[in-house]
Motif scaffolding. Structure first.
Motif, PDB file in Angstrom:
ATOM      1  N   GLN A 148      -2.260  -4.914  -0.065  1.00  0.00           N
ATOM      2  CA  GLN A 148      -1.424  -4.426   0.960  1.00  0.00           C
ATOM      3  C   GLN A 148      -1.324  -2.970   0.802  1.00  0.00           C
ATOM      4  O   GLN A 148      -1.492  -2.195  -0.356  1.00  0.00           O
ATOM      5  CB  GLN A 148       0.163  -5.079   0.085  1.00  0.00           C
ATOM      6  CG  GLN A 148       1.282  -4.404   0.960  1.00  0.00           C
ATOM      7  CD  GLN A 148       1.665  -4.849   2.411  1.00  0.00           C
ATOM      8  OE1 GLN A 148       1.150  -5.921   2.728  1.00  0.00           O
ATOM      9  NE2 GLN A 148       2.065  -3.912   3.302  1.00  0.00           N
ATOM     10  N   ASP A 149      -1.179  -2.317   1.812  1.00  0.00           N
ATOM     11  CA  ASP A 149      -1.134  -0.869   2.172  1.00  0.00           C
ATOM     12  C   ASP A 149      -2.422   0.139   1.726  1.00  0.00           C
ATOM     13  O   ASP A 149      -2.706   1.184   1.468  1.00  0.00           O
ATOM     14  CB  ASP A 149      -0.008  -0.224   1.263  1.00  0.00           C
ATOM     15  CG  ASP A 149       1.375  -0.757   2.032  1.00  0.00           C
ATOM     16  OD1 ASP A 149       1.540  -0.929   3.124  1.00  0.00           O
ATOM     17  OD2 ASP A 149       2.359  -0.770   1.120  1.00  0.00           O
ATOM     18  N   LEU A 219     -11.502  -7.662   5.533  1.00  0.00           N
ATOM     19  CA  LEU A 219     -11.008  -7.584   6.924  1.00  0.00           C
ATOM     20  C   LEU A 219     -10.055  -6.458   6.816  1.00  0.00           C
ATOM     21  O   LEU A 219      -8.780  -6.565   6.156  1.00  0.00           O
ATOM     22  CB  LEU A 219     -10.238  -9.082   7.402  1.00  0.00           C
ATOM     23  CG  LEU A 219      -9.486  -8.859   8.773  1.00  0.00           C
ATOM     24  CD1 LEU A 219     -10.464  -8.688   9.688  1.00  0.00           C
ATOM     25  CD2 LEU A 219      -8.812 -10.144   8.745  1.00  0.00           C
ATOM     26  N   GLN A 220     -10.412  -5.457   7.546  1.00  0.00           N
ATOM     27  CA  GLN A 220      -9.366  -4.007   7.345  1.00  0.00           C
ATOM     28  C   GLN A 220      -8.715  -3.831   8.655  1.00  0.00           C
ATOM     29  O   GLN A 220      -7.587  -3.243   8.875  1.00  0.00           O
ATOM     30  CB  GLN A 220     -10.269  -2.743   6.984  1.00  0.00           C
ATOM     31  CG  GLN A 220     -10.821  -3.036   5.927  1.00  0.00           C
ATOM     32  CD  GLN A 220      -9.628  -2.499   4.523  1.00  0.00           C
ATOM     33  OE1 GLN A 220      -8.664  -2.459   4.995  1.00  0.00           O
ATOM     34  NE2 GLN A 220     -10.094  -2.614   3.381  1.00  0.00           N
ATOM     35  N   GLY A 221      -9.264  -4.322   9.938  1.00  0.00           N
ATOM     36  CA  GLY A 221      -8.722  -4.006  11.377  1.00  0.00           C
ATOM     37  C   GLY A 221      -8.954  -5.398  12.453  1.00  0.00           C
ATOM     38  O   GLY A 221      -9.559  -6.441  12.097  1.00  0.00           O
ATOM     39  N   VAL A 222      -8.037  -5.244  13.166  1.00  0.00           N
ATOM     40  CA  VAL A 222      -7.923  -6.174  14.110  1.00  0.00           C
ATOM     41  C   VAL A 222      -8.139  -5.277  15.636  1.00  0.00           C
ATOM     42  O   VAL A 222      -7.184  -4.353  15.898  1.00  0.00           O
ATOM     43  CB  VAL A 222      -6.464  -6.965  14.307  1.00  0.00           C
ATOM     44  CG1 VAL A 222      -6.404  -7.824  15.761  1.00  0.00           C
ATOM     45  CG2 VAL A 222      -6.299  -7.848  13.174  1.00  0.00           C
ATOM     46  N   ASP A 247       1.381  -8.540   2.732  1.00  0.00           N
ATOM     47  CA  ASP A 247       2.688  -9.133   2.246  1.00  0.00           C
ATOM     48  C   ASP A 247       3.228 -10.193   3.201  1.00  0.00           C
ATOM     49  O   ASP A 247       3.784 -11.344   2.989  1.00  0.00           O
ATOM     50  CB  ASP A 247       3.466  -7.995   1.776  1.00  0.00           C
ATOM     51  CG  ASP A 247       3.139  -7.385   0.566  1.00  0.00           C
ATOM     52  OD1 ASP A 247       2.298  -7.977  -0.140  1.00  0.00           O
ATOM     53  OD2 ASP A 247       3.977  -6.286   0.318  1.00  0.00           O
ATOM     54  N   TRP A 248       3.333  -9.669   4.555  1.00  0.00           N
ATOM     55  CA  TRP A 248       3.537 -10.517   5.663  1.00  0.00           C
ATOM     56  C   TRP A 248       3.154 -11.631   5.725  1.00  0.00           C
ATOM     57  O   TRP A 248       3.524 -12.798   5.923  1.00  0.00           O
ATOM     58  CB  TRP A 248       3.860  -9.838   7.045  1.00  0.00           C
ATOM     59  CG  TRP A 248       4.170 -10.477   8.176  1.00  0.00           C
ATOM     60  CD1 TRP A 248       5.345 -11.166   8.432  1.00  0.00           C
ATOM     61  CD2 TRP A 248       3.315 -10.842   9.141  1.00  0.00           C
ATOM     62  NE1 TRP A 248       5.427 -11.895   9.654  1.00  0.00           N
ATOM     63  CE2 TRP A 248       4.108 -11.739   9.975  1.00  0.00           C
ATOM     64  CE3 TRP A 248       2.166 -10.541   9.434  1.00  0.00           C
ATOM     65  CZ2 TRP A 248       3.695 -12.155  11.429  1.00  0.00           C
ATOM     66  CZ3 TRP A 248       1.421 -11.030  10.689  1.00  0.00           C
ATOM     67  CH2 TRP A 248       2.299 -11.839  11.508  1.00  0.00           C
ATOM     68  N   ILE A 249       1.678 -11.686   5.942  1.00  0.00           N
ATOM     69  CA  ILE A 249       0.684 -12.732   5.892  1.00  0.00           C
ATOM     70  C   ILE A 249       1.180 -13.771   4.750  1.00  0.00           C
ATOM     71  O   ILE A 249       1.321 -15.048   5.118  1.00  0.00           O
ATOM     72  CB  ILE A 249      -0.624 -12.227   5.588  1.00  0.00           C
ATOM     73  CG1 ILE A 249      -0.969 -11.795   7.167  1.00  0.00           C
ATOM     74  CG2 ILE A 249      -1.607 -13.772   5.736  1.00  0.00           C
ATOM     75  CD1 ILE A 249      -2.166 -10.798   7.305  1.00  0.00           C
ATOM     76  N   PRO A 264      -4.748 -17.258   1.349  1.00  0.00           N
ATOM     77  CA  PRO A 264      -6.051 -16.604   1.622  1.00  0.00           C
ATOM     78  C   PRO A 264      -6.410 -15.827   0.434  1.00  0.00           C
ATOM     79  O   PRO A 264      -5.521 -15.225  -0.310  1.00  0.00           O
ATOM     80  CB  PRO A 264      -6.068 -15.942   2.895  1.00  0.00           C
ATOM     81  CG  PRO A 264      -4.409 -15.512   3.051  1.00  0.00           C
ATOM     82  CD  PRO A 264      -3.599 -16.777   2.391  1.00  0.00           C
ATOM     83  N   PRO A 265      -7.927 -15.618   0.368  1.00  0.00           N
ATOM     84  CA  PRO A 265      -8.242 -14.672  -0.771  1.00  0.00           C
ATOM     85  C   PRO A 265      -7.987 -13.275  -0.418  1.00  0.00           C
ATOM     86  O   PRO A 265      -7.959 -12.779   0.841  1.00  0.00           O
ATOM     87  CB  PRO A 265      -9.788 -14.890  -0.798  1.00  0.00           C
ATOM     88  CG  PRO A 265     -10.177 -15.274   0.535  1.00  0.00           C
ATOM     89  CD  PRO A 265      -9.183 -16.115   1.121  1.00  0.00           C
ATOM     90  N   SER A 266      -7.775 -12.235  -1.633  1.00  0.00           N
ATOM     91  CA  SER A 266      -7.603 -11.141  -1.214  1.00  0.00           C
ATOM     92  C   SER A 266      -8.682 -10.011  -1.896  1.00  0.00           C
ATOM     93  O   SER A 266      -8.981 -10.681  -2.963  1.00  0.00           O
ATOM     94  CB  SER A 266      -6.292 -10.395  -1.667  1.00  0.00           C
ATOM     95  OG  SER A 266      -5.278 -10.928  -0.865  1.00  0.00           O
TER      96      SER A 266
END
Length: 276
Positions: A148-149, A219-222, A247-249, A264-266
């Motif tokens: 997160q962040d 995964l850093q961006g969409v 956090d929302w995910i 999901p893995p972080s």
């Protein structure tokens, strides 16, 4: 066309930022990229119209056996029940044995602002037609999420990918394309990552929307939007910053209960870099 007409309120002294974002358009092609090695990006998803072969319109990323992350604007005007999520694909016009197809059960959205292209991320639970999660393996796998962040510093190398057309008047490719891009932080909003291909005209455009931006395997961006035209070589491409939504995910997954299964893995927290 997606516009950011109110963005100047965030940076009141920056006339240049207003000028640039006055011509923002949503992201259909990777221009100047290369064919990916078949099935080397097992987390990438294709969003298609159900029952219509070759109808890819957006990308996505598998972050959980039942959840895909994509761009909010991809489903803004298309009812989810008309969409199929295809995993394990490389050649979209070939019945590859690795492919898995899913319907969408429901959509979770996080305060998407179409006018300012803020929060342009969307999680979808792509439930298979038989009611099972994605079958994970070498050809279908999860993309690790950032912390997160987490921030990315200027010059970080990343990879964008998608099935969009290869140029303004070029045909769409059958196979997955990818492109090396570089992080730039000048005038960057907190919600976005900005990517540029140095010294040549290459980048994303309107149909790679929702596809992944992967940096150091995370995964850093969409894929979100570009300025005025695709691959001008003058302006960077914009991606929704995934680390703002981790956090929302996890909250969405918890709200789905036992049906969602494990989270999901972080990715492990990397060494800190100067942030933008």
């Amino acid at each position: 066309m997606a516009r950011s007409s109110r963005l100047h309120s965030l940076v009141p002294a920056s006339f240049l930022l207003v000028l640039l974002l006055g011509g923002a358009v949503q992201a259909v092609k990777i221009v100047g990229g290369r064919e990916a090695q078949p099935h080397s990006r097992p987390y990438v998803a294709s969003l298609q119209l159900r029952g219509i072969p070759g109808s890819h319109f957006c990308g996505g990323t598998l972050i959980h056996p039942r959840f895909v992350l994509t761009a909010a604007h991809c489903l803004q005007d298309i009812p989810p029940h008309l969409v199929s999520v295809v995993l394990g694909a490389h050649d979209l016009l070939s019945p590859e044995p690795e492919q898995q197809k899913f319907s969408i059960s429901r959509v979770f959205q996080n305060n998407y602002n179409a006018e300012e292209t803020l929060n342009d991320a969307l999680t979808m639970p792509p439930f298979p037609q038989l009611g099972r999660p994605a079958s994970l393996g070498a050809q279908v796998a999860l993309a690790p999420l950032p912390q997160q962040d987490q921030r990315l510093s200027q010059g970080v190398q990343c990879l964008a990918m998608g099935w969009g057309s290869l140029g303004t008047r070029a045909p769409e490719p059958r196979v997955l394309q990818e492109l090396n891009v570089t992080v730039v932080t000048f005038l960057c909003r907190p919600h976005n990552l900005r990517m540029l291909v140095p010294r040549r005209a290459a980048g994303i455009c309107s149909g790679d929307s929702g596809g992944p931006l992967v940096c150091d395997g995370v995964l850093q961006g969409v894929d979100s939007f570009v300025i005025r035209e695709c691959a001008t070589g003058q302006f960077p491409d914009f991606f929704a910053r995934v680390s703002m939504y981790v956090d929302w995910i996890h909250t969405v997954l918890l709200s789905a209960g036992d049906e969602a299964g494990p989270q999901p893995p972080s990715a492990p927290q990397p060494a800190q870099h100067p942030s933008h």
